[in-house]
Design a protein around this motif. Sequence first.
Motif, PDB file in Angstrom:
ATOM      1  N   UNK A 125      57.836  43.969   8.312  1.00  0.00           N
ATOM      2  CA  UNK A 125      59.104  44.440   8.862  1.00  0.00           C
ATOM      3  C   UNK A 125      58.931  45.561   9.876  1.00  0.00           C
ATOM      4  N   UNK A 126      57.795  46.239   9.826  1.00  0.00           N
ATOM      5  CA  UNK A 126      57.588  47.375  10.715  1.00  0.00           C
ATOM      6  C   UNK A 126      56.938  46.978  12.047  1.00  0.00           C
ATOM      7  N   UNK A 127      56.611  45.690  12.205  1.00  0.00           N
ATOM      8  CA  UNK A 127      56.009  45.233  13.460  1.00  0.00           C
ATOM      9  C   UNK A 127      57.115  45.050  14.497  1.00  0.00           C
ATOM     10  N   UNK A 128      57.082  45.753  15.638  1.00  0.00           N
ATOM     11  CA  UNK A 128      58.127  45.625  16.659  1.00  0.00           C
ATOM     12  C   UNK A 128      58.204  44.195  17.203  1.00  0.00           C
ATOM     13  N   UNK A 129      59.399  43.687  17.516  1.00  0.00           N
ATOM     14  CA  UNK A 129      59.547  42.313  18.017  1.00  0.00           C
ATOM     15  C   UNK A 129      58.715  42.031  19.264  1.00  0.00           C
ATOM     16  N   UNK A 130      58.620  42.995  20.182  1.00  0.00           N
ATOM     17  CA  UNK A 130      57.843  42.780  21.412  1.00  0.00           C
ATOM     18  C   UNK A 130      56.364  42.582  21.090  1.00  0.00           C
ATOM     19  N   UNK A 131      55.852  43.344  20.135  1.00  0.00           N
ATOM     20  CA  UNK A 131      54.457  43.206  19.728  1.00  0.00           C
ATOM     21  C   UNK A 131      54.241  41.856  19.056  1.00  0.00           C
ATOM     22  N   UNK A 132      55.179  41.457  18.201  1.00  0.00           N
ATOM     23  CA  UNK A 132      55.059  40.166  17.513  1.00  0.00           C
ATOM     24  C   UNK A 132      55.059  39.011  18.514  1.00  0.00           C
ATOM     25  N   UNK A 133      55.971  39.051  19.476  1.00  0.00           N
ATOM     26  CA  UNK A 133      56.051  37.978  20.470  1.00  0.00           C
ATOM     27  C   UNK A 133      54.807  37.965  21.357  1.00  0.00           C
ATOM     28  N   UNK A 343      56.481  34.126  25.353  1.00  0.00           N
ATOM     29  CA  UNK A 343      56.321  34.926  26.568  1.00  0.00           C
ATOM     30  C   UNK A 343      57.659  35.485  27.040  1.00  0.00           C
ATOM     31  N   UNK A 344      58.694  34.644  26.984  1.00  0.00           N
ATOM     32  CA  UNK A 344      60.025  35.099  27.405  1.00  0.00           C
ATOM     33  C   UNK A 344      60.516  36.238  26.521  1.00  0.00           C
ATOM     34  N   UNK A 345      60.332  36.093  25.210  1.00  0.00           N
ATOM     35  CA  UNK A 345      60.769  37.149  24.293  1.00  0.00           C
ATOM     36  C   UNK A 345      59.951  38.422  24.477  1.00  0.00           C
ATOM     37  N   UNK A 346      58.673  38.271  24.789  1.00  0.00           N
ATOM     38  CA  UNK A 346      57.802  39.432  24.919  1.00  0.00           C
ATOM     39  C   UNK A 346      58.201  40.323  26.096  1.00  0.00           C
ATOM     40  N   UNK A 347      58.617  39.711  27.207  1.00  0.00           N
ATOM     41  CA  UNK A 347      58.897  40.500  28.417  1.00  0.00           C
ATOM     42  C   UNK A 347      60.391  40.672  28.668  1.00  0.00           C
ATOM     43  N   UNK A 348      61.226  40.257  27.709  1.00  0.00           N
ATOM     44  CA  UNK A 348      62.675  40.298  27.931  1.00  0.00           C
ATOM     45  C   UNK A 348      63.193  41.726  28.075  1.00  0.00           C
ATOM     46  N   UNK A 349      62.670  42.648  27.283  1.00  0.00           N
ATOM     47  CA  UNK A 349      63.127  44.037  27.306  1.00  0.00           C
ATOM     48  C   UNK A 349      62.183  44.867  28.174  1.00  0.00           C
ATOM     49  N   UNK A 350      62.687  45.399  29.275  1.00  0.00           N
ATOM     50  CA  UNK A 350      61.842  46.160  30.198  1.00  0.00           C
ATOM     51  C   UNK A 350      61.212  47.377  29.535  1.00  0.00           C
ATOM     52  N   UNK A 351      61.878  47.941  28.525  1.00  0.00           N
ATOM     53  CA  UNK A 351      61.367  49.147  27.875  1.00  0.00           C
ATOM     54  C   UNK A 351      60.091  48.887  27.090  1.00  0.00           C
TER      55      UNK A 351
END
Length: 409
Positions: A125-133, A343-351
Amino acid sequence: MPSPAVPALRLRDLPHPVMAGLVSVIVNYGGTFILVFQAAKVAGLGPQLTASWVGSVSIGVGLTGLLLSWRYREPIITAWSTPAAAFLVTALATTPWAEAVGAFLLSAAGFVMLGLSGRFERVIRRVPPAVAAGLLAGILLQFGIKAFAGLDVDPLLAAVLILAYVVLKRVSARYAVVGILLAGLGLLLAQGRIDLGGLELRLATPVFTMPVFTFNALLGVALPLFLITLTGQYMPGMLVLRNDGFRTRADPIVTTTGLGSLLMAPFGSHAINIAAITAAICTGREAHEDPSRRWIAGVAAGVFYLLVSMFGVTLAALFMALPATFITTLAGLALLGTLGGSLAAAVADARTRETALITFLAAAANITLFGIGGAFWGLVIGLLAHLLLNVRLPAGRQPALADTGASRP
């Protein structure tokens, strides 16, 4: 907790998830099971013990995947631990088989205790979504590349599969994976490259090995087996499920697969766990447009594994007889949708884009250190990047700005 209520199944709901389950099984046996045979040869096992290993791990994988998918109505695909099998190719050269079986039992007991403790779910649960994607995309990248690298090795076969995939995606995207499977098998049969003459169907007979517990096997086999399976299979496998929107807790999955490993270990099974790569074939849209129907793929895969277990080495050898280009191209094309979505989920959030890219590249590099594979190191590097780039320090610990003298009178 009862199983989630789902609408009644219709006949038209079955073909795509069932085919996804079949493809995942073919890819698993055709792509990685050779490591089990190599480890058995290094250990000096005869045909009966080798068949028992094949049959027991197939039974364990089939039962755990079928039961978990049915119970939670999610495509929970299980598999044997591929990185652990690779490790055993070396470890069994110096470890007697009875001691190895004892180590398999100790490792399995460790996973049962981990699942019952509830701690693994907290980590996931502590793994950020961007890291997971980013991690998933990095793991899958090599499969996508190999789908087209086959054009160098077996141009006609690879070209037929790729062309069939593109045409079917344009005509009917839902039938693309089914179509390339049938097209490839048809071409191989027409070329006479699948030889069924030497195959002999024999029912597998499990062989019980009395385990022997030694301190050397605990440190040299059980502990590395536990850590390699935890980092190389469970962590990316759970992230695959999360990435496609499935929310079954990790703890019952770890407990159930650990129990499966515990029961099958005396018959040779080294480690049963949640799948990562082959799971992605069944968790995405290619398995079914409706996520609530994708659990069928998990049940189907379990059934296919149980069928293979009945004939042990015979059917596993059939899967392994398929050309390597067929397996790699089929797997890569089947995973294209998941790779693109990750890939889309990984780069979706610019932050968090840079964090995701660092994770993606680190995972794609497939770093191996201390016998631990690339998925773990990709995750470690991604989490470290996330911590340094995105996590805010408490106000009192913010770095002080350089004194330029601008505030002085």
